[in-house]
Design a protein around this motif. Structure first.
Motif, PDB file in Angstrom:
ATOM      1  N   ASN A  21      28.319  35.116  15.147  1.00  0.00           N
ATOM      2  CA  ASN A  21      27.485  34.188  15.347  1.00  0.00           C
ATOM      3  C   ASN A  21      28.041  33.400  14.199  1.00  0.00           C
ATOM      4  O   ASN A  21      27.597  33.074  13.636  1.00  0.00           O
ATOM      5  N   THR A  22      28.575  32.370  15.004  1.00  0.00           N
ATOM      6  CA  THR A  22      29.449  31.710  13.527  1.00  0.00           C
ATOM      7  C   THR A  22      28.184  30.467  12.844  1.00  0.00           C
ATOM      8  O   THR A  22      27.978  30.265  11.471  1.00  0.00           O
ATOM      9  N   PRO A  23      27.437  30.047  13.895  1.00  0.00           N
ATOM     10  CA  PRO A  23      26.027  29.094  13.051  1.00  0.00           C
ATOM     11  C   PRO A  23      25.404  30.279  11.831  1.00  0.00           C
ATOM     12  O   PRO A  23      24.630  30.306  11.292  1.00  0.00           O
ATOM     13  N   ALA A  24      25.545  31.405  12.374  1.00  0.00           N
ATOM     14  CA  ALA A  24      24.595  33.015  11.586  1.00  0.00           C
ATOM     15  C   ALA A  24      25.742  32.988  10.408  1.00  0.00           C
ATOM     16  O   ALA A  24      24.561  32.828   9.045  1.00  0.00           O
ATOM     17  N   VAL A  25      26.529  32.661   9.984  1.00  0.00           N
ATOM     18  CA  VAL A  25      27.356  32.083   9.052  1.00  0.00           C
ATOM     19  C   VAL A  25      27.278  31.560   8.107  1.00  0.00           C
ATOM     20  O   VAL A  25      27.368  31.326   7.250  1.00  0.00           O
ATOM     21  N   GLU A  26      26.998  30.410   8.445  1.00  0.00           N
ATOM     22  CA  GLU A  26      27.069  29.255   7.878  1.00  0.00           C
ATOM     23  C   GLU A  26      25.725  29.074   7.718  1.00  0.00           C
ATOM     24  O   GLU A  26      25.243  28.380   6.147  1.00  0.00           O
ATOM     25  N   ALA A  27      24.404  30.048   8.273  1.00  0.00           N
ATOM     26  CA  ALA A  27      23.444  30.012   7.212  1.00  0.00           C
ATOM     27  C   ALA A  27      23.217  31.271   6.457  1.00  0.00           C
ATOM     28  O   ALA A  27      22.278  30.596   5.235  1.00  0.00           O
ATOM     29  N   VAL A  28      23.904  31.741   6.585  1.00  0.00           N
ATOM     30  CA  VAL A  28      24.244  32.455   5.274  1.00  0.00           C
ATOM     31  C   VAL A  28      24.164  32.731   4.399  1.00  0.00           C
ATOM     32  O   VAL A  28      24.064  32.343   3.002  1.00  0.00           O
ATOM     33  N   ARG A  29      25.806  31.514   4.388  1.00  0.00           N
ATOM     34  CA  ARG A  29      26.176  30.530   3.789  1.00  0.00           C
ATOM     35  C   ARG A  29      25.859  29.759   2.606  1.00  0.00           C
ATOM     36  O   ARG A  29      25.487  29.253   1.444  1.00  0.00           O
ATOM     37  N   THR A  30      24.721  28.560   3.095  1.00  0.00           N
ATOM     38  CA  THR A  30      23.860  28.225   2.974  1.00  0.00           C
ATOM     39  C   THR A  30      22.183  28.969   1.786  1.00  0.00           C
ATOM     40  O   THR A  30      22.745  28.192   0.748  1.00  0.00           O
ATOM     41  N   LEU A  31      21.742  30.082   2.266  1.00  0.00           N
ATOM     42  CA  LEU A  31      20.955  31.398   1.535  1.00  0.00           C
ATOM     43  C   LEU A  31      22.063  31.616  -0.122  1.00  0.00           C
ATOM     44  O   LEU A  31      21.663  31.652  -0.806  1.00  0.00           O
ATOM     45  N   ILE A  32      23.049  31.793   0.100  1.00  0.00           N
ATOM     46  CA  ILE A  32      24.500  32.315  -1.226  1.00  0.00           C
ATOM     47  C   ILE A  32      24.642  31.088  -1.934  1.00  0.00           C
ATOM     48  O   ILE A  32      23.976  31.148  -3.211  1.00  0.00           O
ATOM     49  N   ASP A  33      24.487  29.753  -1.447  1.00  0.00           N
ATOM     50  CA  ASP A  33      24.650  28.723  -2.358  1.00  0.00           C
ATOM     51  C   ASP A  33      23.702  28.057  -2.652  1.00  0.00           C
ATOM     52  O   ASP A  33      23.553  27.268  -3.711  1.00  0.00           O
ATOM     53  N   ALA A  34      22.211  28.207  -2.170  1.00  0.00           N
ATOM     54  CA  ALA A  34      20.580  28.067  -2.220  1.00  0.00           C
ATOM     55  C   ALA A  34      20.170  29.581  -3.792  1.00  0.00           C
ATOM     56  O   ALA A  34      19.128  29.071  -4.532  1.00  0.00           O
ATOM     57  N   GLY A  35      21.212  30.163  -4.427  1.00  0.00           N
ATOM     58  CA  GLY A  35      20.856  31.425  -4.863  1.00  0.00           C
ATOM     59  C   GLY A  35      20.411  32.527  -4.467  1.00  0.00           C
ATOM     60  O   GLY A  35      19.400  33.014  -5.004  1.00  0.00           O
ATOM     61  N   VAL A  36      19.735  32.847  -2.929  1.00  0.00           N
ATOM     62  CA  VAL A  36      19.423  33.376  -2.212  1.00  0.00           C
ATOM     63  C   VAL A  36      20.386  34.720  -2.012  1.00  0.00           C
ATOM     64  O   VAL A  36      21.370  34.804  -1.182  1.00  0.00           O
ATOM     65  N   GLU A  37      19.790  35.749  -2.415  1.00  0.00           N
ATOM     66  CA  GLU A  37      20.617  37.326  -2.102  1.00  0.00           C
ATOM     67  C   GLU A  37      21.105  37.293  -0.910  1.00  0.00           C
ATOM     68  O   GLU A  37      19.660  37.903  -0.157  1.00  0.00           O
ATOM     69  N   VAL A  38      21.420  38.021   0.025  1.00  0.00           N
ATOM     70  CA  VAL A  38      22.181  38.601   1.245  1.00  0.00           C
ATOM     71  C   VAL A  38      22.395  39.834   1.388  1.00  0.00           C
ATOM     72  O   VAL A  38      24.077  40.462   0.858  1.00  0.00           O
ATOM     73  N   VAL A  39      22.357  40.830   1.806  1.00  0.00           N
ATOM     74  CA  VAL A  39      22.884  42.007   2.059  1.00  0.00           C
ATOM     75  C   VAL A  39      23.042  42.350   3.584  1.00  0.00           C
ATOM     76  O   VAL A  39      22.448  42.090   4.517  1.00  0.00           O
TER      77      VAL A  39
END
Length: 234
Positions: A21-39
Motif C-alpha cells: 500500500n503506497t500510502p502506508a509506505v509514505e506513512a512509514v517514511r514520515t515516521l522515520i524522518d521524524a525520528g520514530v524507529e520503524v521495525v
C-alpha cells in the motif's frame, strides 16, 4: 510519546493481493524522518526483509520468521532464538502423515530460513496440530493466512519485540504494534499499544487495544495518523 512502531507486512501494509500500500509506505517514511524507529515484523525470510527495508528506507531493524530471528539494524547481529532442526523434524512427521493421504507438502524457501519451517496452506492446520500433539513434538503450528509455519515454543513476534526493545534501549510501553494475523497476537499484547487492522480475524482483534475502521494498508495508515497526529496535521 511512542518511540517505535513495529508492524507486520502481509495483510497489514499491503492490500488483499499482497501489493504494498503506497500510502502506508509514505506513512512509514514520515515516521522515520521524524525520528520514530520503524521495525518490520513478518513470517518472511531475512533476505526478503532486507530488500523491503532498503526499498522503503528503514534502518534494517527486523523481526523475521515469526520471531524466529531478529536484528537491530543492517549491521547488527542476527539473533536466532528458534530451533530449525526441531522444526524440520516435525515437518518430516507431517510430510509422512499427509503423504499417506495423497497430499504433498511444499516447503517455502527452506534454504533461506534460519529458525522456522514454512510450507503451502494446502492442509488443515488443525489437523497438523493434532498430528504434532499425537507425536508429542515440541513444535507449534502457525497459520498466517499466507503459509503454515512450524516454530519452537517460546518463539513469537512478541518475544522478539521484547528482546529487541532491550537492544534498542526502548521500553515496550513506548512501542506500538500493528498486525492482522494469529502470528501477531503476542506482538500486539507485548507492545504498549497494539492495533489490529479491520481484516484481522476475531481472536487478533480481541488481543488488540484498538481495531481500525479501515482494512489492510488503509487501516495501518489510519492507526499511524491516530497515534502520531502531530506528524500529519501540518
Amino acid at each position: 510519546m511512542l518511540k517505535a512502531l513495529v508492524t507486520d507486512v502481509d495483510g497489514t501494509i499491503t492490500d488483499r493481493r499482497r501489493r504494498i500500500n503506497t500510502p502506508a509506505v509514505e506513512a512509514v517514511r514520515t515516521l522515520i524522518d521524524a525520528g520514530v524507529e520503524v521495525v518490520f515484523a513478518s513470517g518472511n525470510t531475512v533476505c526478503f526483509m532486507d530488500g523491503l527495508c532498503k526499498m522503503v528506507g528503514t534502518d534494517g531493524t527486523i523481526i523475521g520468521e515469526n520471531g524466529g530471528v531478529y536484528r537491530r539494524g543492517f549491521s547488527g547481529t542476527l539473533r536466532v532464538p528458534g530451533d530449525k532442526k526441531a522444526c524440520l523434524a516435525a515437518f518430516e512427521v507431517l510430510n509422512d502423515y499427509f503423504a499417506g493421504k495423497g497430499v504433498e507438502l511444499e516447503l517455502f524457501g527452506e534454504q533461506y530460513r534460519f529458525a522456522d519451517v514454512a510450507f503451502a496452506r494446502n492442509i488443515d492446520p488443525d489437523e497438523a496440530r493434532a498430528v504434532i500433539r499425537d507425536h508429542d513434538l515440541s513444535v507449534r503450528v502457525l497459520d498466517t493466512g499466507f503459509a503454515i509455519h512450524l516454530q519452537t515454543p517460546g518463539v513469537s513476534k512478541g518475544a522478539a519485540l521484547t528482546a529487541l526493545a532491550r537492544e534498542m534501549g526502548v521500553s515496550t510501553d513506548d512501542m506500538m504494534a500493528v498486525g492482522d494475523s494469529e502470528n501477531d497476537i503476542e506482538m500486539l499484547e507485548a507492545a504498549g499499544i497494539g492495533v489490529a487492522v479491520r481484516n484481522a480475524p476475531p481472536a487478533v482483534q480481541a488481543a488488540a487495544d484498538r481495531v481500525t475502521e479501515g482494512a489492510y494498508g488503509d487501516g495501518f495508515v489510519e492507526a499511524v495518523k491516530k497515534y502520531y497526529p502531530y506528524l500529519f496535521s501540518r
